[in-house]
Design a protein around this motif. Structure first.
Motif, short mmCIF file in Angstrom:
data_model
loop_
_atom_site.label_atom_id
_atom_site.label_comp_id
_atom_site.label_asym_id
_atom_site.label_seq_id
_atom_site.Cartn_x
_atom_site.Cartn_y
_atom_site.Cartn_z
N ASP A 232 10.73 2.00 -2.80
CA ASP A 232 10.25 2.10 -4.17
C ASP A 232 8.83 2.65 -4.13
O ASP A 232 7.91 1.98 -3.68
CB ASP A 232 10.27 0.73 -4.84
CG ASP A 232 9.92 0.80 -6.33
OD1 ASP A 232 9.46 1.88 -6.78
OD2 ASP A 232 10.09 -0.22 -7.02
N ARG A 234 6.81 2.97 -6.30
CA ARG A 234 5.88 2.24 -7.16
C ARG A 234 5.22 1.08 -6.42
O ARG A 234 4.23 0.53 -6.91
CB ARG A 234 6.62 1.72 -8.39
CG ARG A 234 7.12 2.84 -9.32
CD ARG A 234 8.13 2.35 -10.32
NE ARG A 234 9.35 1.87 -9.65
CZ ARG A 234 10.43 1.47 -10.30
NH1 ARG A 234 10.44 1.49 -11.62
NH2 ARG A 234 11.50 1.06 -9.64
N GLN A 235 5.78 0.72 -5.25
CA GLN A 235 5.20 -0.36 -4.47
C GLN A 235 4.14 0.11 -3.48
O GLN A 235 3.53 -0.71 -2.79
CB GLN A 235 6.31 -1.10 -3.71
CG GLN A 235 7.35 -1.74 -4.60
CD GLN A 235 6.75 -2.80 -5.51
OE1 GLN A 235 5.92 -3.60 -5.08
NE2 GLN A 235 7.18 -2.81 -6.78
#
Length: 268
Positions: A232, A234-235
């Motif tokens: 991910d 976004r992490q």
């Protein structure tokens, strides 16, 4: 007498070619824990080597990869089997290549019994040493970029029939897979029979295989540990909050740094 002199020269050349260059740049090293978690017995680990011989092999094969090792599992599941120019066929821990760029190539659909045979073939080869009297087989690697036309470079790797050729051209791993007739990069020849034309796979001679072939083989899957268990973007933890994208697609602003692309830690 002459045989002893050739062997001594061969050992000296092997030691010289196996020395590190000091110019290696690691751009995408997979964290050790991630590599351990991703590898499965039967995988081929390609390595971008940092030795003098590595530069010549990468140039001749037009590839990033200069070495291949076979993951056999073994003690604690961390055993690589490889052919080393100086030490012959040996088992080394996975940590041997922690500092280098690597890639995992996984044979697709290999049956359990055939996988066991391939692993047994590699383990039975442990301890084999290489006769370094064929000095001509080693001289080709003294120039990092020998002036050889593109169409001849691969053949230059396969020149000769001595042990130094078999030690460094991924031939041991190719032989192991060929022992169960698992394809790497076979020749495909058209065979016209009746109204239908069918393709027949012809296994190439093992001396022609290089590390690059496992990468481009249509029968080996490329496994990337950083995305195998879910990725991910976004992490990712960026050096600065709220980076501003430049028109060229990069990061703008003073002191902008790339993200840490290590896989995010899982909650305990």
């Amino acid at each position: 007498m002459l045989t002893g002199i050739k062997a001594a020269i061969g050992r000296q050349l092997a030691r010289y070619l196996q020395k590190q260059t000091g110019r290696y740049v690691a751009f995408s090293v997979i964290p050790h824990a991630s590599l351990c978690a991703a590898l499965q017995p039967g995988d081929v680990l390609l390595v971008e080597g940092d030795r003098r011989i590595s530069s010549a092999i990468k140039y001749l094969t037009r590839s990033t990869w200069s070495h291949a090792a076979f993951f056999a599992g073994g003690e604690a599941g961390r055993e690589l089997i490889e052919a080393d120019l100086q030490e012959g066929v040996r088992a080394v821990p996975l940590s041997t290549y922690d500092h280098l760029n690597t890639r995992i190539c996984r044979p697709v659909g290999l049956s359990g019994p055939d996988l066991a045979r391939v692993i047994a073939y590699m383990r039975d080869s442990l301890g084999k040493s290489y006769d370094l009297r064929n000095v001509l087989d080693l001289l080709r690697y003294l120039l990092p970029e020998p002036p050889v036309p593109h169409r001849w470079r691969r053949r230059m790797l396969a020149l000769g029939s001595g042990d130094p050729t078999r030690a460094i051209c991924s031939t041991l791993i190719a032989q192991a897979f060929q022992s169960v007739r698992y394809p790497i990069l076979p020749e495909i020849r058209a065979d016209a029979s009746g109204a239908a034309t069918r393709e027949i796979l012809h296994i190439r001679h093992y001396s022609l295989f290089t590390p690059r072939d496992f990468d481009i083989s249509p029968y080996f899957r490329i496994v990337k540990p950083t995305i195998e268990d879910g990725f991910d973007y976004r992490q990712l933890e960026w050096t600065h909050d709220d980076p501003v994208a430049s028109p060229a697609g990069g990061l703008s602003g003073p002191g902008r740094q790339p993200a840490d692309l290590s896989p995010p830690s899982r909650p305990s």
